[in-house]
Scaffold this active site. Structure first.
Site, short mmCIF file in Angstrom:
data_model
loop_
_atom_site.label_atom_id
_atom_site.label_comp_id
_atom_site.label_asym_id
_atom_site.label_seq_id
_atom_site.Cartn_x
_atom_site.Cartn_y
_atom_site.Cartn_z
N LYS A 33 0.84 -1.21 0.00
CA LYS A 33 0.00 0.00 0.00
C LYS A 33 0.87 1.26 0.00
O LYS A 33 0.65 2.18 -0.79
CB LYS A 33 -0.90 0.00 1.25
CG LYS A 33 -1.57 1.33 1.52
CD LYS A 33 -2.45 1.31 2.74
CE LYS A 33 -1.76 1.61 4.04
NZ LYS A 33 -1.36 3.01 4.26
N ASN A 34 1.87 1.26 0.87
CA ASN A 34 2.66 2.49 1.04
C ASN A 34 3.61 2.75 -0.13
O ASN A 34 4.14 3.85 -0.25
CB ASN A 34 3.44 2.46 2.35
CG ASN A 34 2.52 2.70 3.54
OD1 ASN A 34 1.34 2.99 3.37
ND2 ASN A 34 3.06 2.58 4.75
N CYS A 92 -5.37 13.31 13.15
CA CYS A 92 -5.53 11.89 12.83
C CYS A 92 -5.35 11.09 14.10
O CYS A 92 -4.75 11.55 15.06
CB CYS A 92 -4.57 11.51 11.72
SG CYS A 92 -3.27 10.42 12.14
N ARG A 130 0.81 14.49 13.31
CA ARG A 130 1.29 14.24 11.95
C ARG A 130 1.23 15.49 11.06
O ARG A 130 0.50 15.54 10.07
CB ARG A 130 0.50 13.10 11.30
CG ARG A 130 0.66 11.81 12.03
CD ARG A 130 -0.11 10.69 11.36
NE ARG A 130 0.67 10.01 10.36
CZ ARG A 130 0.26 8.89 9.76
NH1 ARG A 130 -0.91 8.38 10.03
NH2 ARG A 130 1.02 8.29 8.87
N ASP A 165 4.50 0.57 12.04
CA ASP A 165 3.30 -0.06 11.49
C ASP A 165 3.15 -1.53 11.92
O ASP A 165 2.15 -2.17 11.59
CB ASP A 165 3.32 0.02 9.94
CG ASP A 165 2.97 1.41 9.45
OD1 ASP A 165 2.54 2.25 10.26
OD2 ASP A 165 3.13 1.66 8.23
N ARG A 194 -8.85 -0.16 4.96
CA ARG A 194 -8.00 0.87 4.35
C ARG A 194 -6.68 0.27 3.89
O ARG A 194 -6.10 0.75 2.91
CB ARG A 194 -7.68 1.97 5.38
CG ARG A 194 -8.82 2.90 5.67
CD ARG A 194 -8.33 4.06 6.50
NE ARG A 194 -7.11 4.61 5.90
CZ ARG A 194 -6.28 5.42 6.51
NH1 ARG A 194 -6.52 5.82 7.73
NH2 ARG A 194 -5.21 5.87 5.90
C1 UD1 Z 1 4.38 6.88 6.46
C2 UD1 Z 1 3.53 5.65 6.22
C3 UD1 Z 1 2.94 5.16 7.54
C4 UD1 Z 1 4.06 4.93 8.56
C5 UD1 Z 1 4.93 6.16 8.68
C6 UD1 Z 1 6.16 5.92 9.55
C7 UD1 Z 1 2.72 6.02 3.99
C8 UD1 Z 1 1.56 6.31 3.10
N1 UD1 Z 1 2.47 6.01 5.29
O1 UD1 Z 1 3.51 7.89 6.99
O2 UD1 Z 1 2.25 3.93 7.29
O3 UD1 Z 1 3.50 4.64 9.82
O4 UD1 Z 1 5.42 6.57 7.39
O5 UD1 Z 1 6.89 4.86 9.08
O6 UD1 Z 1 3.81 5.75 3.52
N2 UD1 Z 1 6.51 14.64 10.73
C9 UD1 Z 1 6.61 15.97 11.01
N3 UD1 Z 1 6.50 16.87 9.99
C10 UD1 Z 1 6.30 16.48 8.70
C11 UD1 Z 1 6.21 15.12 8.41
C12 UD1 Z 1 6.31 14.21 9.45
O7 UD1 Z 1 6.79 16.36 12.17
O8 UD1 Z 1 6.22 17.36 7.82
C13 UD1 Z 1 6.62 13.63 11.81
C14 UD1 Z 1 5.33 12.84 12.04
O9 UD1 Z 1 4.43 13.52 12.88
C15 UD1 Z 1 5.88 11.57 12.67
C16 UD1 Z 1 7.23 11.40 11.97
O10 UD1 Z 1 7.56 12.67 11.41
O11 UD1 Z 1 6.09 11.75 14.05
C17 UD1 Z 1 7.25 10.37 10.87
O12 UD1 Z 1 6.16 10.62 10.00
P1 UD1 Z 1 6.18 10.30 8.44
O13 UD1 Z 1 7.34 9.41 8.12
O14 UD1 Z 1 6.05 11.55 7.67
O15 UD1 Z 1 4.84 9.47 8.28
P2 UD1 Z 1 3.98 9.41 6.98
O16 UD1 Z 1 4.86 9.64 5.81
O17 UD1 Z 1 2.75 10.23 7.16
#
Ligand code: UD1
Length: 417
Positions: free
Chosen positions: A22-23, A116, A121, A304, A396
């Site tokens: 999915k990711n 969320c 996030r 995850d 999902r």
């Molecule tokens: C992706 C995965 C999700 C997985 C996560 C961590 C997808 C579609 N989803 O989510 O399944 O659980 O990686 O492996 O690939 N953060 C910030 N600012 C930002 C972006 C992130 O502070 O602009 C923080 C988030 O709050 C979190 C951390 O960084 O604490 C990691 O998040 P991130 O890797 O961005 O998660 P996703 O990409 O949303």
């Protein structure tokens, strides 16, 4: 709405095939916005989140054609640059269309994803990186409104490792002028899969899979045929299903190299695991031990898989300390696991699980995607009947998990309520 019912206590036995990731599929579908022509994608899973990204892309003017097991995607006639709240609010990864839209059209209007269940996030790091590339960004009426006459390569430092942030900026950079370097980039296999797809389209990318990715902008990309990697989280969930039911399962078509942190922990607790080509054979038994885990960006233990691993630790011999370092609010499954008799104490970002021999079936509620998988696993091990409501969270991210488990011998079915 559907609920899932499980009569627990049956060891799983048999073979199961893992679907596409999915990711990886979400950014790869978004990357089809980067250039026109027909792309052909193989191994795209059929899941709610994939349906959502397809809806968002359709709204932009992308057309799809199902061709047997392949999905054809064409973005020749983009009619909009906007992703509306009603779709984005259901899936945060919708933000993945921001980078490609800026690259293709020089403008994008994407609803802010909002809160969320598993934490705040934010997307500040996506926006900061784009701004360094010359994008003008405003927040208006709940939308990110972004535009750029020309995207310029930049040196971008991520304060925190972000998976979709790395992917968004990589997609924004492939046709930008000059060189972009992403420092402290995410190293997840899904980032590498996207980079491989972009390279096949003609992009110049080096270092994907390390913490420094460099991208030299090119003038043109071309459409391609590409197959998505197997879903390591689905595969890991089946490994735990074998362990928690003391069964024996062959998980077909997975990539063990993407799952080393999970495999190592399962070996530590005493499960038997064997890699046989692209298959993993997992055998669970009575002597499973408690072990500590700490979630980390790849190659660390994936957040995850935390909820599913915790379900297994509930029936281990001994104690386990589980530390969640990636998301601040990813323990919502604990109160539901406790309803099934689990002994878990939370202290900030860590949970102490005191393993016990038995869980008991109960009525519980899924709170997010991986929490629902955790409750299903607990239900497979529990004595008696477990009823899990709000399983739309499960749909999902897992394609037919209940059906696959029933083919492995468990008593699991859906009912409407
Ligand atoms: C992706 C995965 C999700 C997985 C996560 C961590 C997808 C579609 N989803 O989510 O399944 O659980 O990686 O492996 O690939 N953060 C910030 N600012 C930002 C972006 C992130 O502070 O602009 C923080 C988030 O709050 C979190 C951390 O960084 O604490 C990691 O998040 P991130 O890797 O961005 O998660 P996703 O990409 O949303």
């Amino acid at each position: 709405m559907d609920k899932i019912i499980i009569e627990g206590g049956i060891p799983l036995n048999g073979e199961v095939t893992v679907g596409g990731s999915k990711n990886a599929a979400l950014p790869i579908l978004s990357a089809c916005l980067l250039t026109g022509g027909w792309h052909t994608l193989d191994n795209i899973p059929k899941l709610r989140d994939i349906w959502t990204i397809k809806e968002i892309l359709s709204n932009l003017g992308v057309v799809f054609d199902e061709d047997g097991q392949s999905l054809k995607v064409n973005s020749d006639n983009l009619a909009s640059h906007s992703a509306p709240y009603k779709l984005v609010k259901t899936m945060r990864a919708s933000i993945l269309v921001l980078g490609p839209l800026l690259s293709r059209l020089g403008k994008a209007k994407i609803s802010l994803p909002g809160g969320c269940a598993i934490g705040a996030r934010p997307i500040d790091l996506h926006l900061k990186g784009l701004s360094a590339m010359g994008v003008d960004i405003n927040l208006e009426h709940g939308y990110v409104v972004a535009s750029a006459d020309k995207l310029r390569g930049a040196n971008i430092f991520f304060d925190i490792c972000t998976v979709t942030g790395t992917e968004n900026l990589m997609m924004a950079a492939v046709k930008a002028e000059g060189k972009t370097t992403l420092h402290n980039a995410a190293e997840e296999p899904e980032v590498v899969d996207l980079a491989n797809m972009l390279k096949a389209m003609g992009a110049r990318i080096k270092g994907a899979g390390t913490d420094t990715i460099t991208i030299i902008g090119v003038k043109e990309l071309h459409p391609i045929r590409y197959g998505i990697i197997p879903d390591r989280i689905e595969a890991g969930t089946f490994l735990i299903a074998a362990g928690i039911t003391k069964g024996k399962v062959r998980i077909k078509g997975c990539n063990g190299d993407h799952m080393e942190a999970i495999i190592e922990k399962l070996l530590d607790i005493g499960m038997e695991l064997e890699k046989q080509g692209e298959d993993l054979v997992a055998i669970g038994h009575d002597k499973i031990k408690g072990v500590d885990i700490k979630t980390m960006p790849f190659p660390g233990f994936p957040t995850d898989m935390q909820a599913q691993f915790m379900a297994l630790m509930c029936i281990a011999n001994g104690w386990s300390m589980i530390r969640e370092t990636v998301f601040e609010n990813r323990f919502m499954h604990i109160s539901e696991l406790r309803r099934m008799g689990a002994d878990i104490e939370i202290n900030g970002g860590q949970a102490l699980v005191r393993g016990k021999r038995n869980l008991s079936g109960a009525q519980v509620m899924a709170t997010d995607l991986r929490a629902s998988a955790s409750l299903i696993l607990a239900g497979l091990a529990a004595k008696g009947r477990t009823e899990i409501s709000r399983v739309y969270h499960l749909d999902r991210g897992y394609q037919g998990l209940d059906l696959k488990l029933s083919l492995l011998g468990s008593k699991i079915w859906r009912e409407k309520y």
